[in-house]
Write a protein that holds these residues in place. Structure first.
Motif, PDB file in Angstrom:
ATOM      1  N   ARG A   1       0.788  -1.193   0.044  1.00  0.00           N
ATOM      2  CA  ARG A   1       0.124  -0.180  -0.082  1.00  0.00           C
ATOM      3  C   ARG A   1       1.023   1.323  -0.097  1.00  0.00           C
ATOM      4  NH1 ARG A   1      -2.068   3.829   2.958  1.00  0.00           N
ATOM      5  NH2 ARG A   1      -0.978   3.348   5.029  1.00  0.00           N
ATOM      6  N   ARG A   2       1.923   1.212   0.955  1.00  0.00           N
ATOM      7  CA  ARG A   2       2.789   2.583   0.802  1.00  0.00           C
ATOM      8  C   ARG A   2       3.535   2.650  -0.257  1.00  0.00           C
ATOM      9  NH1 ARG A   2       4.192   4.211   7.282  1.00  0.00           N
ATOM     10  NH2 ARG A   2       2.019   3.442   7.881  1.00  0.00           N
ATOM     11  N   ALA A   3       3.804   1.777  -0.894  1.00  0.00           N
ATOM     12  CA  ALA A   3       4.653   1.665  -2.294  1.00  0.00           C
ATOM     13  C   ALA A   3       3.845   1.996  -3.529  1.00  0.00           C
ATOM     14  CB  ALA A   3       5.258   0.455  -2.538  1.00  0.00           C
ATOM     15  N   GLY A   4       2.410   1.853  -3.199  1.00  0.00           N
ATOM     16  CA  GLY A   4       1.669   2.489  -4.284  1.00  0.00           C
ATOM     17  C   GLY A   4       1.479   1.063  -5.127  1.00  0.00           C
ATOM     18  N   VAL A   5       1.430   0.181  -4.798  1.00  0.00           N
ATOM     19  CA  VAL A   5       1.340  -1.085  -5.787  1.00  0.00           C
ATOM     20  C   VAL A   5       0.055  -2.202  -5.269  1.00  0.00           C
ATOM     21  CG1 VAL A   5       3.724  -0.917  -6.685  1.00  0.00           C
ATOM     22  CG2 VAL A   5       3.248  -2.561  -4.831  1.00  0.00           C
ATOM     23  N   SER A   6      -0.149  -3.001  -5.848  1.00  0.00           N
ATOM     24  CA  SER A   6      -1.104  -3.863  -5.550  1.00  0.00           C
ATOM     25  C   SER A   6      -0.567  -4.921  -4.238  1.00  0.00           C
ATOM     26  CB  SER A   6      -1.611  -4.890  -6.742  1.00  0.00           C
ATOM     27  OG  SER A   6      -0.609  -5.665  -7.219  1.00  0.00           O
ATOM     28  N   HIS A   7      -1.411  -5.249  -3.617  1.00  0.00           N
ATOM     29  CA  HIS A   7      -0.948  -6.107  -2.479  1.00  0.00           C
ATOM     30  C   HIS A   7      -0.347  -7.555  -2.886  1.00  0.00           C
ATOM     31  CE1 HIS A   7      -5.090  -7.935  -3.222  1.00  0.00           C
ATOM     32  NE2 HIS A   7      -4.436  -9.020  -2.656  1.00  0.00           N
ATOM     33  N   GLY A   8      -0.493  -7.918  -4.125  1.00  0.00           N
ATOM     34  CA  GLY A   8       0.272  -9.028  -4.676  1.00  0.00           C
ATOM     35  C   GLY A   8       1.698  -8.691  -5.345  1.00  0.00           C
ATOM     36  N   ALA A   9       1.888  -7.570  -5.427  1.00  0.00           N
ATOM     37  CA  ALA A   9       3.309  -6.950  -6.174  1.00  0.00           C
ATOM     38  C   ALA A   9       4.305  -7.600  -5.519  1.00  0.00           C
ATOM     39  CB  ALA A   9       3.095  -5.710  -6.368  1.00  0.00           C
ATOM     40  N   PRO A  10       4.457  -7.520  -4.294  1.00  0.00           N
ATOM     41  CA  PRO A  10       5.584  -7.915  -3.442  1.00  0.00           C
ATOM     42  C   PRO A  10       6.005  -9.342  -3.687  1.00  0.00           C
ATOM     43  CG  PRO A  10       4.424  -6.250  -1.877  1.00  0.00           C
ATOM     44  CD  PRO A  10       3.529  -6.930  -3.041  1.00  0.00           C
ATOM     45  N   ARG A  11       5.241 -10.375  -3.826  1.00  0.00           N
ATOM     46  CA  ARG A  11       5.412 -11.549  -4.039  1.00  0.00           C
ATOM     47  C   ARG A  11       6.005 -12.007  -5.355  1.00  0.00           C
ATOM     48  NH1 ARG A  11       4.056 -14.496   0.336  1.00  0.00           N
ATOM     49  NH2 ARG A  11       2.190 -13.797   1.643  1.00  0.00           N
ATOM     50  N   ARG A  12       5.759 -10.923  -6.242  1.00  0.00           N
ATOM     51  CA  ARG A  12       6.464 -11.311  -7.454  1.00  0.00           C
ATOM     52  C   ARG A  12       8.179 -10.797  -7.287  1.00  0.00           C
ATOM     53  NH1 ARG A  12       1.850  -8.450  -8.845  1.00  0.00           N
ATOM     54  NH2 ARG A  12       0.523  -9.400 -10.201  1.00  0.00           N
ATOM     55  N   HIS A  13       8.349 -10.124  -6.214  1.00  0.00           N
ATOM     56  CA  HIS A  13       9.979  -9.886  -6.135  1.00  0.00           C
ATOM     57  C   HIS A  13      10.319 -10.673  -4.813  1.00  0.00           C
ATOM     58  CE1 HIS A  13      10.336  -6.656  -9.160  1.00  0.00           C
ATOM     59  NE2 HIS A  13       8.875  -6.571  -8.717  1.00  0.00           N
ATOM     60  N   PHE A  14       9.382 -10.831  -3.961  1.00  0.00           N
ATOM     61  CA  PHE A  14       9.738 -11.466  -2.593  1.00  0.00           C
ATOM     62  C   PHE A  14       8.679 -12.743  -2.576  1.00  0.00           C
ATOM     63  CE2 PHE A  14      11.237  -7.153  -2.104  1.00  0.00           C
ATOM     64  CZ  PHE A  14      12.747  -7.478  -1.715  1.00  0.00           C
ATOM     65  N   PRO A  15       9.099 -14.022  -2.713  1.00  0.00           N
ATOM     66  CA  PRO A  15       8.114 -15.297  -3.013  1.00  0.00           C
ATOM     67  C   PRO A  15       7.580 -15.383  -1.305  1.00  0.00           C
ATOM     68  CG  PRO A  15       9.964 -15.671  -4.097  1.00  0.00           C
ATOM     69  CD  PRO A  15      10.125 -14.224  -3.412  1.00  0.00           C
ATOM     70  N   THR A  16       8.247 -15.232  -0.296  1.00  0.00           N
ATOM     71  CA  THR A  16       7.760 -15.299   1.094  1.00  0.00           C
ATOM     72  C   THR A  16       7.954 -13.996   1.822  1.00  0.00           C
ATOM     73  OG1 THR A  16       9.840 -16.096   2.072  1.00  0.00           O
ATOM     74  CG2 THR A  16       8.512 -17.601   0.926  1.00  0.00           C
ATOM     75  N   HIS A  17       7.027 -13.814   2.626  1.00  0.00           N
ATOM     76  CA  HIS A  17       7.132 -12.649   3.698  1.00  0.00           C
ATOM     77  C   HIS A  17       8.447 -12.470   4.215  1.00  0.00           C
ATOM     78  CE1 HIS A  17       5.432 -10.207   7.466  1.00  0.00           C
ATOM     79  NE2 HIS A  17       5.848  -9.718   6.327  1.00  0.00           N
ATOM     80  N   LEU A  18       9.130 -13.469   4.658  1.00  0.00           N
ATOM     81  CA  LEU A  18      10.357 -13.650   5.508  1.00  0.00           C
ATOM     82  C   LEU A  18      11.483 -13.182   4.547  1.00  0.00           C
ATOM     83  CD1 LEU A  18      10.564 -16.971   7.329  1.00  0.00           C
ATOM     84  CD2 LEU A  18      10.234 -14.828   8.388  1.00  0.00           C
ATOM     85  N   GLU A  19      11.396 -13.412   3.081  1.00  0.00           N
ATOM     86  CA  GLU A  19      12.330 -13.056   2.198  1.00  0.00           C
ATOM     87  C   GLU A  19      12.533 -11.385   2.233  1.00  0.00           C
ATOM     88  OE1 GLU A  19      13.248 -15.316  -1.320  1.00  0.00           O
ATOM     89  OE2 GLU A  19      11.460 -16.329  -0.522  1.00  0.00           O
ATOM     90  N   LEU A  20      11.114 -10.964   2.243  1.00  0.00           N
ATOM     91  CA  LEU A  20      10.944  -9.513   2.294  1.00  0.00           C
ATOM     92  C   LEU A  20      11.338  -8.829   3.628  1.00  0.00           C
ATOM     93  CD1 LEU A  20      10.186  -6.497   1.304  1.00  0.00           C
ATOM     94  CD2 LEU A  20       8.150  -7.169   1.671  1.00  0.00           C
ATOM     95  N   LEU A  21      11.145  -9.482   4.604  1.00  0.00           N
ATOM     96  CA  LEU A  21      11.639  -9.029   6.097  1.00  0.00           C
ATOM     97  C   LEU A  21      13.194  -9.169   6.154  1.00  0.00           C
ATOM     98  CD1 LEU A  21       9.232 -10.547   8.370  1.00  0.00           C
ATOM     99  CD2 LEU A  21       9.218  -8.234   7.710  1.00  0.00           C
ATOM    100  N   SER A  22      13.946 -10.215   5.686  1.00  0.00           N
ATOM    101  CA  SER A  22      14.988 -10.410   5.418  1.00  0.00           C
ATOM    102  C   SER A  22      15.933  -9.159   4.603  1.00  0.00           C
ATOM    103  CB  SER A  22      15.687 -11.770   4.751  1.00  0.00           C
ATOM    104  OG  SER A  22      16.952 -11.845   4.745  1.00  0.00           O
ATOM    105  N   ALA A  23      15.337  -8.992   3.469  1.00  0.00           N
ATOM    106  CA  ALA A  23      16.169  -7.734   2.639  1.00  0.00           C
ATOM    107  C   ALA A  23      15.940  -6.521   3.625  1.00  0.00           C
ATOM    108  CB  ALA A  23      15.341  -7.717   1.525  1.00  0.00           C
TER     109      ALA A  23
END
Length: 197
Positions: free
Chosen positions: A38-60
């Motif tokens: 939401r804060r990045a201004g993209v759809s809620h599914g967009a992060p999964r295209r770059h970070f398949p899991t929530h843990l991978e985004l948290l790790s980054a």
């Protein structure tokens, strides 16, 4: 946002930037995929295209914290001309200041579920900082049979100070408004009494 917009080349970096800002402002508990999207201004599914899991985004996001802490540590050590004990003290002070100034990021960085995940690579980011502490402790305490154990005990002591200070418990218990006396006591306990005050 369309799927094409979700996959723009800079989106991965923008998601991490948004996450870093969010954790610094609102704490680790605010780091949901939906809120970051939401804060990045993209759809809620967009992060999964770059970070398949929530843990991978948290790790980054946590990796950015370790990079910032590493930079702060290098600044604190300066040109390396100080005595080993003074360098340990400077590194410890930088660690405590980071923890107290960026509590959300600090909490995220030491989440066990992130650190234990081999494929997330945080060990490669966090262990060099610990290795630096071990090296400095070894120089400050050449008599120590196991500099790694001394450094680990000192780190645990610092972590406890950071947590209890952040919660306000140590200020209440000690009646002090700055952590320097506690840091000196921790250094004396782990490195032996010294004059580097």
């Amino acid at each position: 946002m369309t799927a094409a917009e979700d996959q723009e080349p800079g989106l991965r970096a923008r998601l991490v930037e948004v996450g870093v800002d969010l954790v610094n402002r609102e704490g680790a508990q605010a780091l949901t995929l939906r809120e970051i999207a939401r804060r990045a201004g993209v759809s809620h599914g967009a992060p999964r295209r770059h970070f398949p899991t929530h843990l991978e985004l948290l790790s980054a996001i946590a990796r950015r914290g370790f990079e910032a802490l590493g930079e702060r540590a290098r600044e604190a050590l300066g040109d390396g001309s100080a005595s080993p004990r003074e360098q340990v003290a400077a590194l410890c002070r930088a660690y405590l200041e980071f923890a107290l100034n960026r509590p959300g990021m600090y909490e995220l960085m030491f989440r066990h579920d992130l650190l234990k995940s081999e494929h997330l690579g945080l060990r490669n980011t966090s262990l060099p900082l610990f290795g630096l502490l071990v090296e400095l402790v070894g120089r400050a305490r050449p008599d120590a049979a196991d500099a790694r154990a001394v450094a680990a005990a000192l780190w645990a002591n610092l972590h406890g100070i950071a947590q209890l200070w952040g919660w306000g418990s140590l200020q209440l218990a000690t009646g002090t408004e700055h952590f320097d006396p506690l840091l000196r006591t921790a250094l004396d306990a782990h490195l032996g009494p010294g004059s580097g005050r």
